[in-house]
Design a protein around this motif. Structure first.
Motif, PDB file in Angstrom:
ATOM      1  N   ARG B 158      14.832  13.478 -12.693  1.00 48.42           N
ATOM      2  CA  ARG B 158      15.106  12.248 -13.305  1.00 48.42           C
ATOM      3  C   ARG B 158      14.851  12.526 -14.883  1.00 48.42           C
ATOM      4  O   ARG B 158      15.998  12.932 -15.666  1.00 48.42           O
ATOM      5  CB  ARG B 158      13.892  11.089 -13.766  1.00 48.42           C
ATOM      6  CG  ARG B 158      13.895  10.430 -12.213  1.00 48.42           C
ATOM      7  CD  ARG B 158      12.208   9.683 -11.391  1.00 48.42           C
ATOM      8  NE  ARG B 158      12.752   8.772 -10.682  1.00 48.42           N
ATOM      9  CZ  ARG B 158      11.498   8.249  -9.880  1.00 48.42           C
ATOM     10  NH1 ARG B 158      10.555   8.773 -10.612  1.00 48.42           N
ATOM     11  NH2 ARG B 158      11.911   7.734  -9.193  1.00 48.42           N
ATOM     12  N   ASN B 228      15.774   1.522  -3.839  1.00 47.33           N
ATOM     13  CA  ASN B 228      14.691   1.134  -3.995  1.00 47.33           C
ATOM     14  C   ASN B 228      13.432   1.988  -3.229  1.00 47.33           C
ATOM     15  O   ASN B 228      12.417   2.205  -4.151  1.00 47.33           O
ATOM     16  CB  ASN B 228      14.265   0.135  -2.191  1.00 47.33           C
ATOM     17  CG  ASN B 228      14.827  -1.684  -2.996  1.00 47.33           C
ATOM     18  OD1 ASN B 228      15.450  -1.701  -4.395  1.00 47.33           O
ATOM     19  ND2 ASN B 228      14.504  -2.576  -2.280  1.00 47.33           N
ATOM     20  N   VAL B 229      13.693   2.454  -1.800  1.00 44.83           N
ATOM     21  CA  VAL B 229      12.757   4.023  -1.310  1.00 44.83           C
ATOM     22  C   VAL B 229      12.847   4.885  -2.706  1.00 44.83           C
ATOM     23  O   VAL B 229      11.331   6.091  -2.779  1.00 44.83           O
ATOM     24  CB  VAL B 229      13.670   4.428  -0.277  1.00 44.83           C
ATOM     25  CG1 VAL B 229      12.589   5.873   0.606  1.00 44.83           C
ATOM     26  CG2 VAL B 229      13.443   3.658   0.715  1.00 44.83           C
ATOM     27  N   ALA B 231      12.817   4.464  -5.315  1.00 46.32           N
ATOM     28  CA  ALA B 231      11.501   4.403  -6.689  1.00 46.32           C
ATOM     29  C   ALA B 231      10.279   4.581  -6.677  1.00 46.32           C
ATOM     30  O   ALA B 231       9.330   4.876  -6.776  1.00 46.32           O
ATOM     31  CB  ALA B 231      11.906   2.619  -6.973  1.00 46.32           C
ATOM     32  N   LEU B 232       9.924   4.774  -4.750  1.00 47.00           N
ATOM     33  CA  LEU B 232       8.252   5.937  -4.771  1.00 47.00           C
ATOM     34  C   LEU B 232       8.107   7.441  -5.022  1.00 47.00           C
ATOM     35  O   LEU B 232       6.558   7.006  -5.497  1.00 47.00           O
ATOM     36  CB  LEU B 232       8.471   5.556  -2.890  1.00 47.00           C
ATOM     37  CG  LEU B 232       8.556   3.943  -2.643  1.00 47.00           C
ATOM     38  CD1 LEU B 232       8.592   4.507  -0.652  1.00 47.00           C
ATOM     39  CD2 LEU B 232       7.723   2.720  -2.537  1.00 47.00           C
ATOM     40  N   GLY B 233       9.306   7.116  -5.780  1.00 45.92           N
ATOM     41  CA  GLY B 233       8.842   8.348  -5.867  1.00 45.92           C
ATOM     42  C   GLY B 233       9.830   9.990  -5.256  1.00 45.92           C
ATOM     43  O   GLY B 233       9.872   9.540  -3.580  1.00 45.92           O
ATOM     44  N   HIS B 286      11.905  -6.369  -8.961  1.00 47.28           N
ATOM     45  CA  HIS B 286      12.695  -5.238  -8.531  1.00 47.28           C
ATOM     46  C   HIS B 286      12.949  -4.804  -7.584  1.00 47.28           C
ATOM     47  O   HIS B 286      13.208  -3.288  -7.522  1.00 47.28           O
ATOM     48  CB  HIS B 286      10.989  -4.194  -9.052  1.00 47.28           C
ATOM     49  CG  HIS B 286      10.777  -4.119 -10.608  1.00 47.28           C
ATOM     50  ND1 HIS B 286      10.698  -3.307 -11.397  1.00 47.28           N
ATOM     51  CD2 HIS B 286      10.019  -5.044 -10.892  1.00 47.28           C
ATOM     52  CE1 HIS B 286      10.168  -3.513 -12.399  1.00 47.28           C
ATOM     53  NE2 HIS B 286       9.755  -4.808 -12.438  1.00 47.28           N
ATOM     54  N   ASP B 287      13.215  -5.579  -6.749  1.00 41.19           N
ATOM     55  CA  ASP B 287      14.203  -5.489  -5.528  1.00 41.19           C
ATOM     56  C   ASP B 287      15.486  -4.607  -5.799  1.00 41.19           C
ATOM     57  O   ASP B 287      16.472  -5.631  -6.128  1.00 41.19           O
ATOM     58  CB  ASP B 287      13.824  -6.453  -4.313  1.00 41.19           C
ATOM     59  CG  ASP B 287      14.404  -5.433  -3.015  1.00 41.19           C
ATOM     60  OD1 ASP B 287      15.010  -5.364  -3.045  1.00 41.19           O
ATOM     61  OD2 ASP B 287      14.032  -6.441  -2.186  1.00 41.19           O
ATOM     62  N   GLY B 343       3.639  -5.621 -17.005  1.00 42.48           N
ATOM     63  CA  GLY B 343       3.718  -5.766 -16.653  1.00 42.48           C
ATOM     64  C   GLY B 343       4.726  -5.744 -16.020  1.00 42.48           C
ATOM     65  O   GLY B 343       5.894  -5.526 -15.179  1.00 42.48           O
ATOM     66  N   ASP B 347       8.105  -2.761 -16.876  1.00 39.05           N
ATOM     67  CA  ASP B 347       6.914  -1.643 -15.408  1.00 39.05           C
ATOM     68  C   ASP B 347       8.507  -1.015 -15.303  1.00 39.05           C
ATOM     69  O   ASP B 347       8.985  -1.605 -14.394  1.00 39.05           O
ATOM     70  CB  ASP B 347       5.668  -1.624 -15.259  1.00 39.05           C
ATOM     71  CG  ASP B 347       4.744  -1.904 -16.105  1.00 39.05           C
ATOM     72  OD1 ASP B 347       4.749  -1.295 -17.300  1.00 39.05           O
ATOM     73  OD2 ASP B 347       3.336  -2.460 -15.302  1.00 39.05           O
TER      74      ASP B 347
END
Lengths: 254, 347
Positions: B158, B228-229, B231-233, B286-287, B343, B347
């Motif tokens: 990123r 979305n997935v 965004a988990l890292g 955030h979805d 948040g 966030d």
């Protein structure tokens, strides 16, 4: 079973681990221990295909790891990293992400996926948190949510990178009990642990690393008796028998 | 926002429930339809609903109202809707994929690439007005390819994407300034591009970009779950079987197509891509499966409203729409920052 043959790996062309030959049997807990910088996490990341090795071969269920598609591999192997960004997401939705390798083109979870997610949430005693944002949870609860996600992923082999780091003693022991439950479900657990005492008490096998190589890979008793821990960590140790007949280990500096 | 939440609590709709999300989208669609009607009917000459209906049915094609509706108001309204949704969705994608609250299309070089190619066509092919639209689009896409190509050399993380975006934008900016210095006649084209706006928009110009925007919007919705997935890292996402470099690249290209298409006919319209996704997340969480459609609707409504104000506030003079956006959007964003509890917004 997962098998690593003649693996050398590292970052930016710098070799961190070399000549690694090891296999992890199904339904066992293996802890990888060693001093900081010895290559524990590199071994874990390489074995779980997050890091491409410089040389050597990794096979899962007797098939080279490179022959699996991303999603096929995710159904066999899961990895829980130590440092994670904490996304803005509810507990339920995060656990549902565990079903990603099984979702079709529309990415719509089916009834079967929802049942598996519900079971994973129940297994981790998270039913009262399902609609909570994980950013509102404590470190220990958050770790349980991530383990529930791994459970929903339903892979046979689970890699955990320092699952108890930053947790208080109560949560550390709770997570290790959960790891034992995962083993009872037939999962193969390979984890990096810094706490030597917990590693020896909770594991079936210990992989002790030194300078990018495996110093010894044996049962906890075998590793303890070899004296390698004392030699590598430069500490003294004592084995204690506790009331329930299990053995505990104490490490100290003279 | 508090009013909306209070209203939802009163009628037993909790945030993130299906009913709440459907209500939000339904409300936004109603607001968009009202905005479209106002945009077509309000202006230097007021037009009734009956006139709009008869124009759509191709009745009385010789009348003034028909000509105003068909050749001025409808193209302008469609332009505002397309630009608003394209820039807002582009910003939503970039903020999610780059995990950066300050990300907007200019971060990945879209504006600088489009700007350079716009100036180049103004300098060397000044008579062909359609060429500048296509060139701006191509410039935007090429700049993003360059940014990603450089970032890939360092692993396409990123941070690598954001930093190579800054470097490429700066380099392209230098080329643009050189062209402007050597060809001072292009200063007017440069000013028009920077101010942006919807006056003089024709359906011909819109149709080219509109097709790209619609296709990219659909593709964005298809990719929203994968975002979305992501965004988990990186490590968690890869462990779940997500091909992270493919999703990141596809998302960047979609963001570039959306923003590049919008910029190609409307010029540089800032702010929508930055603030609208934040407001969308403030309302629906955030979805990305919700953030993308809600951003699209809110971006269109906000742009329509700003364009309407730009036309009527000082009529018969028209203020550039970007100025109205900053006047309205700036204080509103500050209000959200101050009111938004920790948040919820950043966030």
């Amino acid at each position: 079973m997962i098998k690593l043959e003649d693996i050398s790996s590292g970052y930016n062309k710098i070799t961190i681990i070399k000549d690694i030959n090891i296999s992890f049997n199904q339904g066992t807990i293996t802890s990888i221990i060693g001093k900081n910088g010895c290559g524990k996490t590199t071994l874990l990341r390489t074995a779980s295909n997050l890091l491409k090795p410089f040389s050597g071969k990794i096979s899962v269920a007797d098939k080279p790891i490179t022959d699996y598609s991303d999603k096929e591999l995710a159904r066999k192997v899961s990895f829980l990293p130590q440092l994670r960004s904490v996304p803005n997401i509810t507990v339920y939705n995060l656990v549902m992400h565990g079903r990603y390798p099984y979702l079709g083109f529309s990415r719509t979870p089916q009834k079967h996926d929802k049942e598996i997610v519900d079971r994973a949430i129940e297994e981790m005693n998270l039913a009262s948190y399902v609609n909570k944002n994980i950013q509102e949870l404590s470190g220990g609860q958050r770790q349980k949510v991530y383990i529930a996600m791994v459970l929903a992923q339903n892979s046979d082999i689970i890699f955990l990178d320092e699952p108890t780091t930053y947790l208080d003693i109560n949560h550390q022991l709770e997570i290790l009990q959960i790891v034992k439950r995962l083993k009872q479900m037939g999962k193969t657990i390979i984890m990096v642990l810094h706490d030597l005492s917990n590693a020896l008490s909770y594991s079936d096998n210990i992989c002790l690393m030194e300078k990018g190589q495996i110093a010894i890979y044996d049962s906890p008793e075998g590793v303890y008796k070899s004296g390698k821990i004392e030699e590598i960590f430069n500490v003294c140790s004592q084995q204690l028998a506790v009331a329930d007949g299990t053995k505990q280990y104490v490490f100290y500096i003279e | 926002m508090n009013l909306l939440q209070k209203f939802c609590t009163r009628i037993n709709l909790t945030k993130s429930s299906k009913g709440y999300n459907v209500s939000v989208i339904a409300l936004l669609i109603i607001l968009l339809l009202i905005g479209i009607f106002l945009s077509i009917s309000i202006g230097s000459s007021k037009i009734s609903l009956a006139d709009i209906v008869s124009a759509i049915r191709l009745k009385d094609q010789g009348s003034n109202n028909y000509r105003i509706i068909s050749f001025v108001r409808i193209p302008r309204t469609i332009a505002a809707v397309l630009v608003g949704c394209a820039l807002a969705v582009s910003g939503a994608i970039l903020q999610s994929v780059l995990n950066n609250s300050l990300a907007s299309p200019n971060v990945i070089g879209v504006n600088s690439g489009a700007g350079l190619f716009f100036i180049l066509t103004a300098a060397f092919f000044p008579v062909n007005i359609y060429l500048s639209t296509i060139a701006a689009f191509i410039g935007a896409i090429l700049a993003v390819f360059l940014v990603y190509f450089i970032a890939r050399k360092t692993g396409a993380s990123r941070m690598a994407i954001v930093l190579s975006g800054v470097a490429v934008s700066s380099f392209i900016g230098a080329i643009t300034d050189t062209v402007l210095t050597l060809k001072p006649d292009t200063m007017i084209a440069r000013a028009a591009f920077l101010i942006g706006g919807f006056s003089g928009i024709t359906m011909d110009k819109l149709s080219f970009a509109g097709v790209f925007i619609l296709i990219a919007l659909i593709a964005s919705l298809v990719l929203s779950y994968d975002m979305n997935v992501l965004a988990l890292g990186d490590e968690s996402a890869k462990s779940l079987g997500l091909n992270i470099s493919r999703i990141r690249f596809s998302s960047l290209i979609l963001a570039a197509i959306l923003a590049g298409s919008a910029i190609s006919f409307a010029g540089h319209i800032g702010f929508v891509g930055l603030i609208v996704p934040h407001v969308a997340r403030f309302i629906v969480g955030h979805d990305n499966r919700l953030v993308i459609p809600v951003s699209a609707l809110m971006g269109s409504i906000f742009t329509l409203l700003c364009d309407l104000l730009a036309r009527v506030l000082f009529a018969p003079y028209e203020i550039p729409v970007g100025i109205i956006m900053s006047f309205l959007g700036g204080p509103f964003f500050i209000y959200l920052l101050v009111k938004g509890r920790r948040g919820q917004l950043y966030d």
